[in-house]
Motif scaffolding. Structure first.
Motif, PDB file in Angstrom:
ATOM      1  N   MET A  69      -5.336 -12.238   1.636  1.00 14.62           N
ATOM      2  CA  MET A  69      -4.461 -11.074   1.579  1.00 14.62           C
ATOM      3  C   MET A  69      -4.379 -10.449   2.959  1.00 14.62           C
ATOM      4  N   HIS A  70      -3.239  -9.902   3.281  1.00 15.42           N
ATOM      5  CA  HIS A  70      -3.021  -9.301   4.587  1.00 15.42           C
ATOM      6  C   HIS A  70      -3.496  -7.855   4.573  1.00 15.42           C
ATOM      7  N   HIS A  71      -4.424  -7.507   5.452  1.00 14.33           N
ATOM      8  CA  HIS A  71      -4.940  -6.149   5.528  1.00 14.33           C
ATOM      9  C   HIS A  71      -4.415  -5.503   6.802  1.00 14.33           C
ATOM     10  N   PRO A  72      -3.410  -4.625   6.687  1.00 16.41           N
ATOM     11  CA  PRO A  72      -2.809  -4.099   7.905  1.00 16.41           C
ATOM     12  C   PRO A  72      -3.765  -3.294   8.778  1.00 16.41           C
ATOM     13  N   HIS A  73      -4.708  -2.603   8.151  1.00 18.48           N
ATOM     14  CA  HIS A  73      -5.549  -1.747   8.972  1.00 18.48           C
ATOM     15  C   HIS A  73      -6.537  -2.548   9.812  1.00 18.48           C
ATOM     16  N   SER A  74      -6.969  -3.700   9.293  1.00 21.62           N
ATOM     17  CA  SER A  74      -7.911  -4.498  10.070  1.00 21.62           C
ATOM     18  C   SER A  74      -7.241  -5.083  11.302  1.00 21.62           C
ATOM     19  N   THR A  75      -5.917  -5.233  11.264  1.00 16.69           N
ATOM     20  CA  THR A  75      -5.221  -5.762  12.438  1.00 16.69           C
ATOM     21  C   THR A  75      -4.743  -4.647  13.351  1.00 16.69           C
ATOM     22  N   THR A  76      -4.349  -3.511  12.787  1.00 14.16           N
ATOM     23  CA  THR A  76      -3.796  -2.477  13.654  1.00 14.16           C
ATOM     24  C   THR A  76      -4.868  -1.753  14.461  1.00 14.16           C
ATOM     25  N   ARG A  77      -6.116  -1.656  13.952  1.00 13.72           N
ATOM     26  CA  ARG A  77      -7.132  -0.890  14.686  1.00 13.72           C
ATOM     27  C   ARG A  77      -7.363  -1.443  16.099  1.00 13.72           C
ATOM     28  N   PRO A 119       1.996   2.013   2.318  1.00 13.03           N
ATOM     29  CA  PRO A 119       0.588   1.612   2.411  1.00 13.03           C
ATOM     30  C   PRO A 119       0.331   0.275   1.734  1.00 13.03           C
ATOM     31  N   ALA A 120      -0.838  -0.280   1.976  1.00 16.29           N
ATOM     32  CA  ALA A 120      -1.223  -1.529   1.326  1.00 16.29           C
ATOM     33  C   ALA A 120      -1.179  -1.349  -0.192  1.00 16.29           C
ATOM     34  N   PRO A 121      -0.553  -2.297  -0.909  1.00 15.46           N
ATOM     35  CA  PRO A 121      -0.370  -2.116  -2.353  1.00 15.46           C
ATOM     36  C   PRO A 121      -1.635  -2.411  -3.152  1.00 15.46           C
ATOM     37  N   THR A 122      -1.692  -1.784  -4.322  1.00 18.76           N
ATOM     38  CA  THR A 122      -2.724  -2.061  -5.306  1.00 18.76           C
ATOM     39  C   THR A 122      -2.030  -2.247  -6.647  1.00 18.76           C
ATOM     40  N   THR A 123      -2.762  -2.758  -7.618  1.00 19.25           N
ATOM     41  CA  THR A 123      -2.178  -2.879  -8.959  1.00 19.25           C
ATOM     42  C   THR A 123      -1.679  -1.535  -9.454  1.00 19.25           C
ATOM     43  N   SER A 124      -2.455  -0.493  -9.216  1.00 18.40           N
ATOM     44  CA  SER A 124      -2.024   0.825  -9.694  1.00 18.40           C
ATOM     45  C   SER A 124      -0.798   1.321  -8.945  1.00 18.40           C
ATOM     46  N   ILE A 128       9.200  -5.095  -7.979  1.00 16.38           N
ATOM     47  CA  ILE A 128       8.752  -4.516  -6.707  1.00 16.38           C
ATOM     48  C   ILE A 128       8.067  -5.580  -5.849  1.00 16.38           C
ATOM     49  N   SER A 129       7.168  -6.337  -6.458  1.00 18.04           N
ATOM     50  CA  SER A 129       6.437  -7.360  -5.700  1.00 18.04           C
ATOM     51  C   SER A 129       7.394  -8.408  -5.136  1.00 18.04           C
ATOM     52  N   TRP A 130       8.375  -8.819  -5.952  1.00 11.10           N
ATOM     53  CA  TRP A 130       9.339  -9.845  -5.504  1.00 11.10           C
ATOM     54  C   TRP A 130      10.215  -9.305  -4.378  1.00 11.10           C
ATOM     55  N   LEU A 131      10.723  -8.092  -4.532  1.00 13.44           N
ATOM     56  CA  LEU A 131      11.582  -7.506  -3.497  1.00 13.44           C
ATOM     57  C   LEU A 131      10.809  -7.281  -2.211  1.00 13.44           C
ATOM     58  N   LYS A 132       9.579  -6.798  -2.325  1.00 12.44           N
ATOM     59  CA  LYS A 132       8.750  -6.595  -1.141  1.00 12.44           C
ATOM     60  C   LYS A 132       8.460  -7.917  -0.441  1.00 12.44           C
ATOM     61  N   ARG A 133       8.129  -8.913  -1.243  1.00 11.40           N
ATOM     62  CA  ARG A 133       7.726 -10.199  -0.662  1.00 11.40           C
ATOM     63  C   ARG A 133       8.883 -10.883   0.052  1.00 11.40           C
ATOM     64  N   PHE A 134      10.093 -10.787  -0.508  1.00  9.97           N
ATOM     65  CA  PHE A 134      11.193 -11.579   0.046  1.00  9.97           C
ATOM     66  C   PHE A 134      12.230 -10.768   0.815  1.00  9.97           C
ATOM     67  N   ARG A 191       1.646  -8.777   1.864  1.00  9.13           N
ATOM     68  CA  ARG A 191       0.633  -7.996   1.156  1.00  9.13           C
ATOM     69  C   ARG A 191       0.871  -8.026  -0.358  1.00  9.13           C
ATOM     70  N   TYR A 192       2.099  -8.340  -0.766  1.00  6.58           N
ATOM     71  CA  TYR A 192       2.441  -8.359  -2.195  1.00  6.58           C
ATOM     72  C   TYR A 192       2.309  -9.748  -2.812  1.00  6.58           C
ATOM     73  N   GLU A 193       1.974 -10.738  -1.992  1.00  8.47           N
ATOM     74  CA  GLU A 193       1.807 -12.099  -2.502  1.00  8.47           C
ATOM     75  C   GLU A 193       0.713 -12.165  -3.569  1.00  8.47           C
ATOM     76  N   GLN A 194      -0.283 -11.308  -3.447  1.00  5.94           N
ATOM     77  CA  GLN A 194      -1.425 -11.324  -4.379  1.00  5.94           C
ATOM     78  C   GLN A 194      -1.005 -11.079  -5.825  1.00  5.94           C
ATOM     79  N   PHE A 195       0.147 -10.414  -6.040  1.00  2.00           N
ATOM     80  CA  PHE A 195       0.584 -10.112  -7.403  1.00  2.00           C
ATOM     81  C   PHE A 195       1.452 -11.227  -7.986  1.00  2.00           C
ATOM     82  N   LEU A 196       1.846 -12.184  -7.127  1.00  2.02           N
ATOM     83  CA  LEU A 196       2.727 -13.270  -7.545  1.00  2.02           C
ATOM     84  C   LEU A 196       2.022 -14.628  -7.536  1.00  2.02           C
TER      85      LEU A 196
END
Length: 308
Positions: free
Chosen positions: A1-9, A55-60, A270-276, A282-287
């Motif tokens: 999964m892509h973690h934006p904060h670990s790369t941006t810091r 922000p980074a997505p979660t199931t909730s 949402i996951s499909w639109l975000k992903r494509f 970051r939304y690949e995890q839900f698909l």
């Protein structure tokens, strides 16, 4: 999964040190600094994908009734447009994140914009401009609805009051019933579309090997108007196996389930639109891996990992 904060810091100071004077470099540094400053707020998106929003997505977060963005809306009179029947544009109120991808949504046979209106604020609050439309008549067939979806997108990007908020290269289509069939027609006509999501779709054309747009088809196990065996399933099977495609059959659902607020439809749309549309991995995890049968999912088919 892509973690934006670990790369941006680590990138932020490095980007700041490597000032080249080029606008692109400055923009990347600013994006990284914004990501640090908001610590996961709507402005945080990784510099390596300029289209990431929120922000980074979660199931909730993808199941929530509203996402991180406040939403505004504007009505478009049928008298002010040509080629479709007007509608309502929902969009993130803030302009601080730049432009957004956009999606047009068509209602079904004998139906009005009100039947798919719930998708407007639900999707827009996640970081999209959403145009829910009326069609020229309530009995328009899928080919006509496909043309109207494209006319709506053209109006949105070229003439609408929010055209400056839309990235015209990142567009998608959705639709219910005949509007779902219309979303397939639109993707066939305009291969540059980034995503298509037919909701319990109806069409006399059963095979879509020419589509190159990533397509997520929703069927309903109790659909007697457009039964999955003669509509949604053949549509999915008729897509190229090389295409990013998915089929989600709703459990305990009917043809008209997409006409009211539905968490399963929302979270995977949402996951499909975000992903494509946003290329947001970051939304690949839900698909992927493929969602499993559940109280709301009768069946899910698709290809993993995604190729585009």
């Amino acid at each position: 999964m892509h973690h934006p904060h670990s790369t941006t810091r680590p990138q932020a100071p490095a980007s700041a040190r490597r000032r080249t004077g080029r606008l692109a470099g400055a923009a990347a540094a600013l994006a990284a600094l914004v990501g640090l400053g908001t610590l996961g707020g709507p402005g945080a998106h990784a510099a390596d994908n300029p289209y990431e929003r929120g922000p980074a997505p979660t199931t909730s977060s993808i199941e929530a009734a509203r996402g991180p963005y406040a939403v505004s809306q504007t009505s478009v009179s049928s008298l002010a447009v040509t080629g479709f029947g007007g509608g309502t544009i929902y969009y993130p109120t803030s302009t601080s994140d730049g432009t957004f991808g956009a999606v047009a949504v068509s209602p079904g046979f004998t139906a009005y914009e009100s039947s798919i209106a719930w998708l407007g604020p639900r999707l827009a609050s996640q970081g999209f401009v959403v145009f829910t439309i009326d069609t020229l008549t309530t009995v328009d067939q899928p080919d006509s609805r496909g043309r109207q979806l494209l006319a709506a997108l053209d109006y949105l990007t070229e003439r609408s009051s929010v055209r400056g908020r839309v990235d015209a290269s990142r567009l998608g289509v959705m639709g219910h019933s005949m509007g779902g069939g219309g979303s397939l027609e639109a993707a066939k006509t305009r291969p540059s579309l980034q995503a298509a999501i037919p909701l319990t779709p109806w069409n006399t054309d059963k095979s879509w090997p020419e589509l190159t747009t990533p397509t997520l088809i929703f069927g309903a196990d109790g659909d007697t108007v457009a039964p999955v065996a003669t509509h949604a399933e053949p549509f999915y099977n008729g897509l190229s196996s090389r295409l990013d495609r998915a089929y989600l059959e709703l459990n305990g659902a009917t043809h008209f389930t997409p006409n009211s607020s539905n968490t399963t439809i929302a979270k995977y749309s949402i996951s499909w639109l975000k992903r494509f549309i946003d290329n947001d991995t970051r939304y690949e995890q839900f698909l992927c891996p493929l969602p499993q049968p559940s109280l709301t999912i009768e069946e899910y088919r698709g290809n993993c990992p995604h190729t585009s």
